[in-house]
Design an enzyme around this catalytic site. Structure first.
Site, mmCIF file in Angstrom:
data_model
loop_
_atom_site.group_PDB
_atom_site.id
_atom_site.type_symbol
_atom_site.label_atom_id
_atom_site.label_comp_id
_atom_site.label_asym_id
_atom_site.label_seq_id
_atom_site.Cartn_x
_atom_site.Cartn_y
_atom_site.Cartn_z
ATOM 1 N N GLU A 291 1.238 -1.085 -0.295
ATOM 2 C CA GLU A 291 -0.308 -0.044 0.020
ATOM 3 C C GLU A 291 1.222 1.216 -0.184
ATOM 4 O O GLU A 291 0.859 2.065 0.856
ATOM 5 C CB GLU A 291 -0.932 -0.250 1.268
ATOM 6 C CG GLU A 291 -1.797 1.501 1.205
ATOM 7 C CD GLU A 291 -2.501 1.378 2.598
ATOM 8 O OE1 GLU A 291 -2.871 0.702 3.129
ATOM 9 O OE2 GLU A 291 -3.533 2.361 2.541
ATOM 10 N N LYS B 151 -2.563 -2.461 -3.156
ATOM 11 C CA LYS B 151 -3.731 -1.012 -2.282
ATOM 12 C C LYS B 151 -3.346 0.150 -3.141
ATOM 13 O O LYS B 151 -2.571 0.922 -2.058
ATOM 14 C CB LYS B 151 -3.670 -1.605 -0.498
ATOM 15 C CG LYS B 151 -4.539 -1.039 0.018
ATOM 16 C CD LYS B 151 -5.090 -0.964 1.349
ATOM 17 C CE LYS B 151 -5.803 -0.421 2.102
ATOM 18 N NZ LYS B 151 -6.587 -1.173 2.872
HETATM 19 P P1 13P Z 1 -9.853 3.645 4.098
HETATM 20 O O1 13P Z 1 -10.216 3.935 5.382
HETATM 21 O O2 13P Z 1 -9.031 4.877 3.519
HETATM 22 O O3 13P Z 1 -10.430 3.403 3.036
HETATM 23 O O4 13P Z 1 -8.479 2.804 4.607
HETATM 24 C C1 13P Z 1 -8.393 1.791 4.678
HETATM 25 C C2 13P Z 1 -7.030 1.525 4.530
HETATM 26 O O5 13P Z 1 -7.035 0.178 5.893
HETATM 27 C C3 13P Z 1 -5.373 2.002 4.947
HETATM 28 O O6 13P Z 1 -4.485 1.712 5.206
#
Ligand code: 13P
Length: 395
Positions: free
Chosen positions: A208, A250
């Site tokens: 991510e 992600k």
């Molecule tokens: P959000 O709350 O922006 O969907 O983010 C989820 C998440 O896991 C961020 O690392």
């Protein structure tokens, strides 16, 4: 892919045993089941503090309340029709509910796969040396947690986790050259190292590299930054010998800044998919978007569902499962429903049932969005009344 492990290795150095490759691929494929996505339940503080709602803020943030709320979510009847994996905070992975049942067992009992957030966040006041202060109000950052990652990954697997998450944060400020080359290099190399370590412990890594929406830039600035970051990310994963078939991405959606000119969902869908096509190899089985911070006058749940659905409707034959890993945009109405009941001292069973209904509804809406079929407005949400600035920073 072939179930023949020799073919699965291909040009990768044989750094992982064949049975590990097969297990990683099997887990990743299950996570990418048609119509399914992730419930991101790994918030460091009470999830309600991130929801950005006046009602939620009144609930005390303690371990007991966190376990109570999350038990309600994880026991939602039928949730596994829409949710393949649940991302957990370390506290939750090792936590029990009031009846002494491990929360991780509640998730497995429902037929969902538990995952673990493994980054240890970043220090806002100890950024990367020499970098500029961006729209988050601090320098560019790096996440901690690599030093003891091997052990934490092994322990999480032993406790039942089968996938993991690590989030690095990048900021956009075109005038200052953010994200800088240094921040991109740090973020992507660090994520690649994490991914390789996770795979060696049989955990499918969620990679991510989140580019946050803070700022007044337009959508094209985000498109440019996202393409730069994802290109660097997949180069780093390749250099680190990460097995792409056993990992998932992600990313942020490509959008305008929170204070920038508003793009339409068609523009968001077009530029997001274009950025992904230019940078993400088809060997990656799944891409699961975070929902991200949104303006206070926007219904974040509805906007996230519509954007995801628009992508899948406009681009039906993509090489990856294009899905959701939402925290805020999956739980907002659930949290507000639960918090209102708790704050009012309502019947606990009724409050919990109402919260579960909200979670099931929004997860079903997002499942429809994965299929490109979400009908805007068909899922009830709390809307924007009571919105307040949400907690930001390390997740
Ligand atoms: P959000 O709350 O922006 O969907 O983010 C989820 C998440 O896991 C961020 O690392």
């Amino acid at each position: 892919m072939s179930s023949n492990p020799t073919l699965a290795i291909g040009g990768l150095p044989a750094n992982l045993d064949a049975d590990i490759l097969l297990e990683l691929k099997e887990t990743a494929d299950k996570l990418c089941s048609p119509g399914k996505g992730f419930l991101a339940a790994d918030e460091s503080a009470g999830p309600w503090l991130r929801a950005g709602h006046s009602e939620a803020k009144k609930v005390p943030d303690n371990a007991e309340n966190r376990a109570a709320y999350r038990s309600v979510c994880f026991t939602t009847p039928g949730l596994s029709a829409n949710i393949s994996g649940v991302i957990l905070h370390t506290e939750t992975l090792y936590q029990e509910n009031a009846d002494g049942v491990a929360l991780v067992d509640l998730i497995k009992g429902q037929g969902m796969i538990p995952g673990i957030k493994l980054d240890k966040g970043y220090a806002k006041d100890k950024g990367l040396a020499g970098t500029k202060i961006g729209p988050l109000g601090h320098q560019e950052t790096f996440c901690r947690g690599i030093d003891d990652l091997q052990k934490r990954a092994a322990d999480a697997y032993a406790r039942g986790a089968r996938f993991a998450k690590w989030r690095n944060v990048l900021q956009i400020d075109p005038a200052q050259g953010l994200p800088s080359d240094l921040a991109i290099q740090e973020a992507c190399t660090n994520l690649a190292r994490y991914a390789a370590i996770c795979q060696s412990e049989r955990l499918v890594p969620i990679v991510e590299p989140e580019i946050v929406p803070n700022g007044n830039h337009d959508i094209f600035a985000c498109a440019a930054a996202t393409e730069r970051v994802l290109a660097a990310q997949f180069k780093a994963l390749s250099d680190a010998n990460v097995y792409l078939e056993g990992c998932v991405l992600k990313p942020n959606m490509v959008k305008n800044g929170l204070e920038g000119p508003q793009a339409t969902s068609e523009e968001i869908a077009t530029l997001t998919v274009q950025a992904l096509k230019r940078t993400v190899p088809p060997a990656v089985p799944g891409i699961f978007f975070l929902s991200g911070e949104m303006p206070l006058d926007m219904d974040n749940e509805e906007a996230a569902s519509i954007n995801l659905s628009t992508m899948n409707a406009m681009f039906p034959n993509l090489p990856w499962h294009l899905s959701f890993s939402f925290g805020k945009a999956l739980q907002k109405t659930t949290i507000v429903t639960w918090a209102k009941g708790v704050n009012a001292g309502d019947d606990v069973a009724a409050t919990n049932a109402a919260a579960q209904k909200a979670l099931l509804n929004r997860s079903a809406a997002n499942s429809q969005a994965v299929l490109g079929k979400y009908v805007a407005g068909s899922c009830a949400s709390v809307g924007t009344d009571g919105n307040i600035v949400q907690a930001a920073g390390p997740y």
